[in-house]
Motif scaffolding. Sequence first.
Motif, PDB file in Angstrom:
ATOM      1  N   GLN A  41       0.801  -1.210   0.000  1.00 36.19           N
ATOM      2  CA  GLN A  41       0.000   0.000   0.000  1.00 36.19           C
ATOM      3  C   GLN A  41       0.845   1.275   0.000  1.00 36.19           C
ATOM      4  OE1 GLN A  41      -1.124  -2.698   2.200  1.00 36.19           O
ATOM      5  NE2 GLN A  41      -2.320  -3.113   0.370  1.00 36.19           N
ATOM      6  N   LEU A  42       2.063   1.206   0.517  1.00 37.02           N
ATOM      7  CA  LEU A  42       2.852   2.419   0.745  1.00 37.02           C
ATOM      8  C   LEU A  42       4.142   2.503  -0.057  1.00 37.02           C
ATOM      9  CD1 LEU A  42       2.584   2.592   4.641  1.00 37.02           C
ATOM     10  CD2 LEU A  42       1.079   3.647   2.951  1.00 37.02           C
ATOM     11  N   PHE A  43       4.699   1.384  -0.481  1.00 28.30           N
ATOM     12  CA  PHE A  43       6.022   1.391  -1.113  1.00 28.30           C
ATOM     13  C   PHE A  43       5.994   0.686  -2.461  1.00 28.30           C
ATOM     14  CE2 PHE A  43       6.728   1.662   3.444  1.00 28.30           C
ATOM     15  CZ  PHE A  43       7.683   2.641   3.544  1.00 28.30           C
ATOM     16  N   GLY A  95       8.335   6.009   0.523  1.00 27.11           N
ATOM     17  CA  GLY A  95       6.974   5.533   0.710  1.00 27.11           C
ATOM     18  C   GLY A  95       6.003   6.685   0.828  1.00 27.11           C
ATOM     19  N   LEU A  96       4.717   6.417   0.688  1.00 32.19           N
ATOM     20  CA  LEU A  96       3.703   7.449   0.807  1.00 32.19           C
ATOM     21  C   LEU A  96       3.690   8.027   2.218  1.00 32.19           C
ATOM     22  CD1 LEU A  96       0.768   5.734  -1.116  1.00 32.19           C
ATOM     23  CD2 LEU A  96       2.367   7.453  -1.975  1.00 32.19           C
ATOM     24  N   LEU A 139      -3.170   3.436  -5.600  1.00 26.97           N
ATOM     25  CA  LEU A 139      -3.013   3.376  -7.048  1.00 26.97           C
ATOM     26  C   LEU A 139      -1.565   3.012  -7.344  1.00 26.97           C
ATOM     27  CD1 LEU A 139      -4.501   4.015  -9.790  1.00 26.97           C
ATOM     28  CD2 LEU A 139      -3.406   6.261  -9.658  1.00 26.97           C
ATOM     29  N   THR A 140      -1.358   1.984  -8.160  1.00 25.95           N
ATOM     30  CA  THR A 140      -0.009   1.479  -8.441  1.00 25.95           C
ATOM     31  C   THR A 140       0.322   1.650  -9.918  1.00 25.95           C
ATOM     32  OG1 THR A 140      -0.162  -0.164  -6.666  1.00 25.95           O
ATOM     33  CG2 THR A 140       1.490  -0.546  -8.369  1.00 25.95           C
ATOM     34  N   ARG A 144       3.828   3.800  -5.992  1.00 25.84           N
ATOM     35  CA  ARG A 144       2.470   3.896  -5.462  1.00 25.84           C
ATOM     36  C   ARG A 144       2.024   5.347  -5.372  1.00 25.84           C
ATOM     37  NH1 ARG A 144       1.595  -1.782  -5.215  1.00 25.84           N
ATOM     38  NH2 ARG A 144       3.230  -2.729  -3.969  1.00 25.84           N
ATOM     39  N   TYR A 145       0.698   5.537  -5.463  1.00 27.50           N
ATOM     40  CA  TYR A 145       0.053   6.824  -5.213  1.00 27.50           C
ATOM     41  C   TYR A 145      -1.129   6.599  -4.282  1.00 27.50           C
ATOM     42  CZ  TYR A 145       2.329   8.479  -9.561  1.00 27.50           C
ATOM     43  OH  TYR A 145       3.226   8.819 -10.535  1.00 27.50           O
TER      44      TYR A 145
END
Length: 439
Positions: free
Chosen positions: A116-118, A138-139, A337-338, A349-350
């Motif tokens: 989800q984050l990286f 990461g996000l 969003l990948t 990721r976004y």
Amino acid sequence: MRNWSDIRSLITHGASVPVTATLRPWGEPDGSQFGWIMGNERIAGLVLSPGEYRIVGDEHRIRITDADGTPRLVDDGDRVVVMTDGDPLDATEHLSVTMSATWLRSPVGLLRELDQLFPSGPVEETVRGGRDCLRIPGLPAQHLKASPAARWITVDAGTGVLLAVDNGDGCGELVDVSYPDVLPADAFMWDSDRFGTPRRPDPWRPTGVVDEGETDAGTGMPTERQEEPVAEPAAPSWSERTPSADEVRRTGELADEAAGPVELPGHARVWRHPDGGYIVLDESEDDERRVLVYRLGYVADDSGKSDVRWVEEATSWDPMFVYVIGDRIFSLSDDTLTLRDADLGVVRRYREPASRFWLTVVGPWFGAFEYRPMTDDDEWWEEDNRPGTFRLFDPESDGAELDVVLEVPVASSEVTAQWVDGELWLSEAGGVTVFRKFV
């Protein structure tokens, strides 16, 4: 540079590698302690303030001590004990740890966040303590008071062990790291003779009144609201016009280039690959875990009879979607969003730009309708009482979120968007409006 699949496998391996090191956290807490806590639960709280600690751990066990050897956290995989102000507490039932880099205490917790984050951008090669490492963006975190800065993790390129975390407000690192083949048998045993017999913590009870859902960490008292700075309005970059009746009639006969699902024998959800062939998304159910299982793959020929080259398998409670914009391939799942490369490997990721049920491809952009948030501000409604907004998002954005390139108030969720000869045509009950971006 390694692809993300290999890096992900490396980090997964690193979470189980035995490690001894000095732990140095500094800065503000990373927010992992925020969450819903019900009254009367027996919660053992541990605060690891900025400073220096010794840490020993592997996949399921960990021991953290002060520099003088006094234990702060001992977890043998079955029983957890923490030391708070000289009082040993049995934390097996529920443990809350406040520190600036929680993943260094629990690398396994990072594994739940990888998809989800990286990564949120390019992976960098670096060196720490004389060892080759990978620094991965990461996000940003989304909890209360979180920094908007990207998070970074640094992992050992050989072992995959997590060596550093940067949350924007707080950070932490492991130094003097060693990787023993075997850890001492008594490394994760609590010595009651020296440090006391652990007792059950007292029930936790709220200490303050919740103010619109926000309380200060540790005190439970309402947080002080800060006025948000008012951003200067951006210069307009789109021109707007009303099309003629003849244009509307002719445009109604056209259709956007197909970027959505297509039909292919033997497969339910298929998209054309920008380089030829097809992207296939297979969905099944795991009744035992009560999740959906998705497989993403590639089919080479039009008949659909060739073998699928499966690239990734993932689980989710929510539907997964695929989008193709020009030569860029995206998937959307679990609010992330990948962006993927031509081989369907993860690039970055976004944050989810809009609800997956509204997000569409509009020419070279993402487009989505979104209802306006409810408010009690009468003046806000008097200014514009239209219920929603249509937005265009840039799929080539560099930040954690896709940049909004156009925002238009609309009268209904029934608005339709069409990309025609370099122009956005928005159709709703009140008519058609055309927007062209300045070059």
